[in-house]
Structures are given as structure tokens and as C-alpha cells.
Design an enzyme around this catalytic site. Structure first.
Site, PDB file in Angstrom:
ATOM      1  N   ARG A  21       0.852  -1.199   0.000  1.00  0.00           N
ATOM      2  CA  ARG A  21       0.000   0.000   0.000  1.00  0.00           C
ATOM      3  C   ARG A  21       0.884   1.245   0.000  1.00  0.00           C
ATOM      4  O   ARG A  21       0.609   2.222  -0.690  1.00  0.00           O
ATOM      5  CB  ARG A  21      -0.951   0.029   1.210  1.00  0.00           C
ATOM      6  CG  ARG A  21      -1.659   1.382   1.346  1.00  0.00           C
ATOM      7  CD  ARG A  21      -2.876   1.417   2.255  1.00  0.00           C
ATOM      8  NE  ARG A  21      -2.800   0.561   3.410  1.00  0.00           N
ATOM      9  CZ  ARG A  21      -2.022   0.756   4.481  1.00  0.00           C
ATOM     10  NH1 ARG A  21      -1.236   1.810   4.561  1.00  0.00           N
ATOM     11  NH2 ARG A  21      -2.037  -0.105   5.475  1.00  0.00           N
ATOM     12  N   ASP A  53      -7.492  19.025 -13.943  1.00  0.00           N
ATOM     13  CA  ASP A  53      -7.816  17.676 -14.402  1.00  0.00           C
ATOM     14  C   ASP A  53      -7.397  17.623 -15.871  1.00  0.00           C
ATOM     15  O   ASP A  53      -8.037  18.220 -16.731  1.00  0.00           O
ATOM     16  CB  ASP A  53      -9.324  17.426 -14.240  1.00  0.00           C
ATOM     17  CG  ASP A  53      -9.739  16.025 -14.694  1.00  0.00           C
ATOM     18  OD1 ASP A  53      -9.003  15.409 -15.502  1.00  0.00           O
ATOM     19  OD2 ASP A  53     -10.817  15.561 -14.264  1.00  0.00           O
TER      20      ASP A  53
HETATM   21  C1  LIG Z   1     -13.411   9.591 -16.303  1.00  0.00           C
HETATM   22  C2  LIG Z   1     -13.031  10.928 -15.761  1.00  0.00           C
HETATM   23  C3  LIG Z   1     -12.797  11.121 -14.384  1.00  0.00           C
HETATM   24  C4  LIG Z   1     -13.007  10.023 -13.357  1.00  0.00           C
HETATM   25  O1  LIG Z   1     -12.079   9.015 -13.486  1.00  0.00           O
HETATM   26  P1  LIG Z   1     -12.379   7.472 -13.117  1.00  0.00           P
HETATM   27  O2  LIG Z   1     -11.112   6.788 -13.525  1.00  0.00           O
HETATM   28  O3  LIG Z   1     -13.588   7.052 -13.903  1.00  0.00           O
HETATM   29  O4  LIG Z   1     -12.625   7.433 -11.653  1.00  0.00           O
HETATM   30  C5  LIG Z   1     -12.405  12.376 -13.962  1.00  0.00           C
HETATM   31  N1  LIG Z   1     -12.256  13.399 -14.819  1.00  0.00           N
HETATM   32  C6  LIG Z   1     -12.478  13.256 -16.144  1.00  0.00           C
HETATM   33  C7  LIG Z   1     -12.309  14.432 -17.045  1.00  0.00           C
HETATM   34  C8  LIG Z   1     -12.874  12.027 -16.660  1.00  0.00           C
HETATM   35  O5  LIG Z   1     -13.128  11.900 -17.964  1.00  0.00           O
END
Ligand SMILES: *Cc1c(COP(=O)(O)O)cnc(C)c1O
Length: 386
Positions: free
Chosen positions: A56, A181
């Protein structure tokens, strides 16, 4: 597992292939093995080999992925998680306190919005959704308790573009962290840390893994004090990427550059086809000169990516028929894989925001353009448009 400094300074493709791992000193294994072990022998109490104690806390396959992600995002430290949302939750609860406030894109990924709205809120972290393309609105949404500004660019499914550099300045002036993101662009097309972001998060499920065969997330930071806090919470909260998932993700990551080039080539050709077609009323793609975010995207992205959305002349009925009629494009949610996907955001990925200010047009179709033969993709859309 040490990274020699020449690799760090080399080109993106070289880093993707060589950062994070040196051929194994014992066997010469060129690729990191899947270290399917939970624990590690100690040479006397506390005598750890390479810092490995318990999987972990750290696992060599995961370390290889984490170091490669850090090298590609031009950060200092990378962290791999079980999913994109696990990465996000670790960033939010690891770096914020109850009473803090976050400025969130008003068209954030649905799961991100749900995480803030239904989970983090209950733990005392408030948020305000705002249109990130409007810098005055971003500034107005920042209040004394704002400790984080969250950016997604390009956005889903309307392909809006946010100016990372400008928003970083607003966030920093207010003493808040900027989180980006970077899932839609991938580190190949955009490196937010070089534009002033403090934290990059990814759903590696999408372009980084790239083959629709693994779910994962990642965080990359530059600042070592932030790295310390993220690393502490990665271990303390425990939503880590497993060794097999890390290996699959790293395998995908090595070909990110060539895949992204083809995703972009194919998307551009499809955009050209859709733009010229009278059955289509609007094409949303940041690469188009007429797109609202084109100028900012040109500044901060290498190319414009593989996601394309368009609105059809025949309304929702035709949009649904196009989604159902495509054959090379697979009708499915998610994105970023080698195969082309088609979906109806209004009824699928964005069904939960119907009736809110985030509602998307009913005549909208979203494509995740894959790397198949582009003539086949164009012919498929031509047929599906009816
Ligand atoms: C898919 C996605 C997420 C979430 O990710 P997971 O791997 O599904 O938990 C977050 N941000 C964006 C822009 C995404 O396309």
C-alpha cells in the site's frame, strides 16, 4: 528504478519509454515486472531494500508508473490511484480542511461534480460552480475561504477551454491552489504544471491507459511539500493502484505520443467532414478557428485532441439515431481508447444534469475518435447520419 538525469531532460517520447525504470540489475528485465507481492523482506529490523516495506505504501511496478507520469507532466512526484475519482478525493481531503471552499467548473466531469456535491460537502468542503471561460466570474467566485480552484480543459462534452495560466494567477493571488484535471488533453498535448498549476490529476482510465482495459487515476505535483502531503494521504487513505493495473497503465503510457498524434489526425479529418455536411448544424472542436476557446487552446495545447462533439439538424431523434446507427463507432460511455466511441450525452453521460444549468443540448452527439482507418470512421458517420 532510479531515473538518470539524461532521461529527465530528453524528449517526451524518450521519457515515456525510459523514465521510471532501468533494466533490472539481476535479470536485465527491460520492462518492470508485475510485482505481485504485498510485503518485502527486511535485512534486519527497518533494513528496507529500496524503501519497500508494504505494497500500500509503495510497490515497484507502481513506482515505475508514478515516476513516468511525473516525468511526462514535468513534475517532481507522481502518485497512482485505483481510479481518477480516488485520486481526486485524496487531493481534496489530503490538501483541504473542513470550512475550505473550492471553485469548480460548472461543466465539470459528472463524477467530479458528484464527489464535491454529495461527498466532500458532507465533510465540510463547500464549492461554487462557475464558467471557467469567464475570468471575471472565476474571480468573483473566489472568497476568503477559497483554498482550491479546479480546472478542466477541454471540458466534456462541450469542449470548452479554460486559460490555465490566467486562472493560476487568480488562484495564487487569493492564496488558493490550482488543480487541473488533465484527462482530456493528456500530458502529451498539455502540461499544466508548466503553466502555473500546482496539482495535475488524471483519470488514467482514458488516454493514458488508452486501451479501455484498465481503470486508474494519477496525481502529479512539483512542490515537494505538496508531494509530502499527497504521498502521506495516498498511504493513509489507501486508494492505491494495484501492481497489475499499474503495469497495464504504464504499458499504455509508453505509446501515448503516437496514439495521440493519430487521435488528433483522425479527429481533424472527421471535423472537416462534419463541417461540410448539411445534416450537421454545429461542430464543437477547439481546433476550429471559430471555436470560442481556439486562441487559448492554441497557446496551451500542442494539438486539439481526439474528442469531437456535434449537433445534428434533426434534433434529439436524429442524434439518437446516429448513435444507434453507427457500426465502427461503438455506442458506449468513456473515452480515450484506441477504439472510436459514440454517445448521446443528454441521455447517457450527462443524464444526471438534465433540468439543471448544466443540461446539454438534446441534439448533441459526442465522439471519442479512435485510431482506426479514418476513411472507415468517416464512412460510418456518413451512413449513420442517414
Ligand atoms: C473519467 C473521468 C474522471 C473520473 O475518473 P475514473 O477513472 O472514472 O474514476 C475524472 N475526470 C475526467 C475528465 C474524466 O473523464
Amino acid at each position: 528504478m532510479t531515473q538518470d538525469s539524461n532521461v529527465e531532460k530528453s524528449g517526451f517520447e524518450t521519457r515515456a519509454i525510459h523514465a521510471g525504470w532501468e533494466p533490472d540489475p539481476t535479470t536485465g528485465a527491460v520492462i518492470p515486472p508485475i510485482f505481485a507481492t504485498s510485503t518485502y523482506k527486511q535485512d534486519g529490523v527497518g533494513g528496507l531494500r529500496g524503501g519497500y516495506e508494504y505494497s500500500r505504501s509503495a510497490n515497484p511496478t507502481r513506482t515505475a508508473l508514478e515516476e513516468t507520469m511525473a516525468a511526462l507532466e514535468e513534475g517532481e512526484r507522481g502518485f497512482a490511484f485505483a481510479s481518477g475519482l480516488a485520486a481526486e478525493d485524496t487531493v481534496v481531503r489530503g490538501l483541504l480542511d473542513p470550512g475550505d471552499h473550492v471553485v469548480l467548473p460548472n461543466d465539470a466531469y459528472g463524477g467530479t461534480h458528484r464527489l464535491f456535491d454529495k461527498v466532500e460537502q458532507r465533510w465540510g468542503v463547500a464549492h461554487t460552480p462557475v464558467a471557467l471561460s469567464d475570468l471575471a466570474a472565476v474571480e468573483a467566485a473566489i472568497r476568503p475561504e477559497t483554498k482550491m480552484v479546479w480546472v478542466e480543459t477541454p471540458t466534456n462534452p462541450l469542449l470548452g477551454v479554460a486559460d490555465i495560466e490566467a486562472i493560476a494567477q487568480l488562484a495564487h493571488a487569493a492564496g488558493a491552489l490550482l488543480v487541473v484535471d488533465n484527462t482530456f488533453a493528456s500530458p502529451y498535448l498539455q502540461q499544466p504544471l508548466t503553466l502555473g498549476a500546482d496539482v495535475v490529476v488524471h483519470s488514467t482510465t482514458k488516454y493514458v491507459g488508452g486501451h479501455s482495459d484498465v481503470v486508474g487515476g494519477a496525481v502529479v505535483v512539483r512542490d515537494l511539500e505538496l508531494a509530502e502531503r499527497v504521498g502521506y494521504h495516498q498511504n493513509a487513505m489507501g486508494a492505491v493502484a494495484g501492481a497489475f493495473e499499474s503495469w497495464l497503465t504504464l504499458r499504455g503510457l509508453k505509446t501515448l505520443a503516437v496514439r495521440m498524434e493519430r487521435h488528433c489526425d483522425n479527429a481533424e479529418r472527421i471535423v472537416e467532414f462534419l463541417e461540410a455536411d448539411s445534416r450537421v448544424v454545429e461542430v464543437l472542436y477547439p481546433g476550429l478557428a471559430g471555436h470560442r476557446g481556439h486562441e487559448v487552446a492554441s497557446r496551451q495545447m500542442k494539438r486539439y485532441g481526439g474528442m469531437v462533439s456535434f449537433r445534428v439538424a434533426g434534433g434529439e431523434e436524429q442524434a439518437l439515431a446516429v448513435c444507434g446507427g453507427a457500426e465502427v463507432f461503438t455506442l458506449a460511455e468513456s473515452l480515450g481508447g484506441i477504439e472510436s466511441l459514440i454517445e448521446h450525452p443528454g441521455r447517457m453521460t450527462h443524464a444526471s444534469v438534465a433540468g439543471t444549468e448544466l443540461e446539454v443540448p438534446a441534439d448533441l452527439v459526442r465522439l471519442s475518435v479512435g485510431i482506426e482507418t479514418v476513411e472507415d470512421l468517416v464512412a460510418d458517420l456518413d451512413r449513420a447520419l442517414g
